[in-house]
Scaffold this active site. Sequence first.
Site, mmCIF file in Angstrom:
data_model
loop_
_atom_site.group_PDB
_atom_site.id
_atom_site.type_symbol
_atom_site.label_atom_id
_atom_site.label_comp_id
_atom_site.label_asym_id
_atom_site.label_seq_id
_atom_site.Cartn_x
_atom_site.Cartn_y
_atom_site.Cartn_z
ATOM 1 N N GLY A 1 -5.005 4.691 -6.765
ATOM 2 C CA GLY A 1 -5.715 5.219 -5.598
ATOM 3 C C GLY A 1 -5.935 6.725 -5.558
ATOM 4 O O GLY A 1 -6.230 7.265 -4.501
ATOM 5 N N TYR B 1 0.862 -1.193 0.000
ATOM 6 C CA TYR B 1 0.000 0.000 0.000
ATOM 7 C C TYR B 1 0.894 1.237 0.000
ATOM 8 O O TYR B 1 1.471 1.604 1.022
ATOM 9 C CB TYR B 1 -0.900 -0.058 1.232
ATOM 10 N N LYS C 1 -1.232 -1.199 -4.272
ATOM 11 C CA LYS C 1 -2.284 -0.183 -4.195
ATOM 12 C C LYS C 1 -1.529 1.131 -4.268
ATOM 13 O O LYS C 1 -0.852 1.526 -3.310
ATOM 14 C CB LYS C 1 -3.069 -0.311 -2.905
HETATM 15 C C1 LIG Z 1 -5.601 10.195 0.582
HETATM 16 C C2 LIG Z 1 -6.833 9.373 0.367
HETATM 17 O O1 LIG Z 1 -7.661 9.281 1.236
HETATM 18 N N1 LIG Z 1 -6.915 8.758 -0.797
HETATM 19 C C3 LIG Z 1 -8.055 7.919 -1.147
HETATM 20 C C4 LIG Z 1 -8.695 8.391 -2.431
HETATM 21 O O2 LIG Z 1 -9.756 7.561 -2.771
HETATM 22 C C5 LIG Z 1 -9.210 9.828 -2.257
HETATM 23 O O3 LIG Z 1 -10.165 9.872 -1.230
HETATM 24 C C6 LIG Z 1 -9.834 10.335 -3.547
HETATM 25 O O4 LIG Z 1 -8.930 10.232 -4.586
HETATM 26 C C7 LIG Z 1 -10.328 11.775 -3.381
HETATM 27 O O5 LIG Z 1 -9.239 12.661 -3.285
HETATM 28 C C8 LIG Z 1 -7.598 6.476 -1.308
HETATM 29 O O6 LIG Z 1 -6.414 6.384 -2.047
HETATM 30 C C9 LIG Z 1 -7.402 5.885 0.071
HETATM 31 C C10 LIG Z 1 -7.736 4.483 0.117
HETATM 32 O O7 LIG Z 1 -7.880 3.834 -0.877
HETATM 33 C C11 LIG Z 1 -7.918 3.860 1.421
HETATM 34 O O8 LIG Z 1 -8.888 4.160 2.059
HETATM 35 O O9 LIG Z 1 -7.091 3.066 1.822
#
Ligand SMILES: CC(=O)N[C@@H]([C@@H](O)[C@H](O)[C@H](O)CO)[C@@H](O)CC(=O)C(=O)O
Length: 308
Positions: A198, A142, A172
């Site tokens: 992600g 991750y 990820k």
């Molecule tokens: C920094 C952060 O929270 N990034 C999110 C994104 O889905 C993010 O919310 C999205 O791109 C909106 O900025 C994901 O990469 C996190 C994720 O997958 C997780 O919950 O582990």
Amino acid sequence: MTSRKKLQGLVAATITPMTPDGQINLPVIRQYVDYLVNKQTVKNVFVNGTTGEGLSLSIQERKQLAEEWVCQGKDKLDHVIIHVGALSLPESQELARHAAAIGAGGIAVIAPFFFKPTKKDELVSLLQKVTSEAPDVPFYYYHIPSLTGVKIRVEELLEGIKERIPTFQGVKFSDTDLLDLAQCVHKNEAQQLEFLYGVDEQLLGALAVGANGAVGSTYNYLGRQTNLMLEAFAKPDLALARKYQFLTGEFLNFVIKLGFGVAQTKAVMTFVSGIPMGPPRLPLLGASEEFIAKAKAKLDSIVWPDGN
Ligand SMILES: CC(=O)N[C@@H]([C@@H](O)[C@H](O)[C@H](O)CO)[C@@H](O)CC(=O)C(=O)O
């Protein structure tokens, strides 16, 4: 490792539902699974990650959530990936053993972010110690340098990793460095690795350089639309794919300017799905009423290409 369906497409980074007094709200997960599958067409989940406030939960809570997702997802979800990273190696190992024991489809491990590994070897040694506790479970590294501060490039990390970690399955990749991602794909074409992107607002760019799928918070409530983007990309109908990315980007651009994180994601998911996600855990504070009203109005104003 038994033969498994390749993990591709969308993976919802699950939110951890909480009661108003801040306890994890396990009974809601059954409804949550049905909502993801039936309304968002999302059949994979990533549990106890960033969106799930995994690092703010106790080990006991993380195990309970992992069990509930595996149990409720049985025969409904394709893949349940459990994030088992922690600051303490024994805790991470305990979570890895637990994930294996309950039949998780995969585990993921974040880099420790207090005493940070600065060299590839330190990080791989730690990952090897954790993953060896779950020797039959596919493992995903991750990578989320914006939160961990661990900036070891994935391209470098991947060199020789399979020799040391036979369960290594993919990454990820939660970073905006598409050069790094592209080189990972390019240099590992012979292996059947999975690269799950992600940063939801620029997924289309990641698909173009070879990402197999995506893990993200927005697939909880914009999964249906993002799946239509994936379909358009596969066709290929790039103009349509771009339209979807522009519109999800329009929403995210709007909320990011208001201040957007896990607390706000919980609020958005609550008003979109009708499932109560509850408050976040301190140090996060709940989204304001003003944020909720503005975010809802923005989302309601978007007309998606399929007319919904
Ligand atoms: C920094 C952060 O929270 N990034 C999110 C994104 O889905 C993010 O919310 C999205 O791109 C909106 O900025 C994901 O990469 C996190 C994720 O997958 C997780 O919950 O582990």
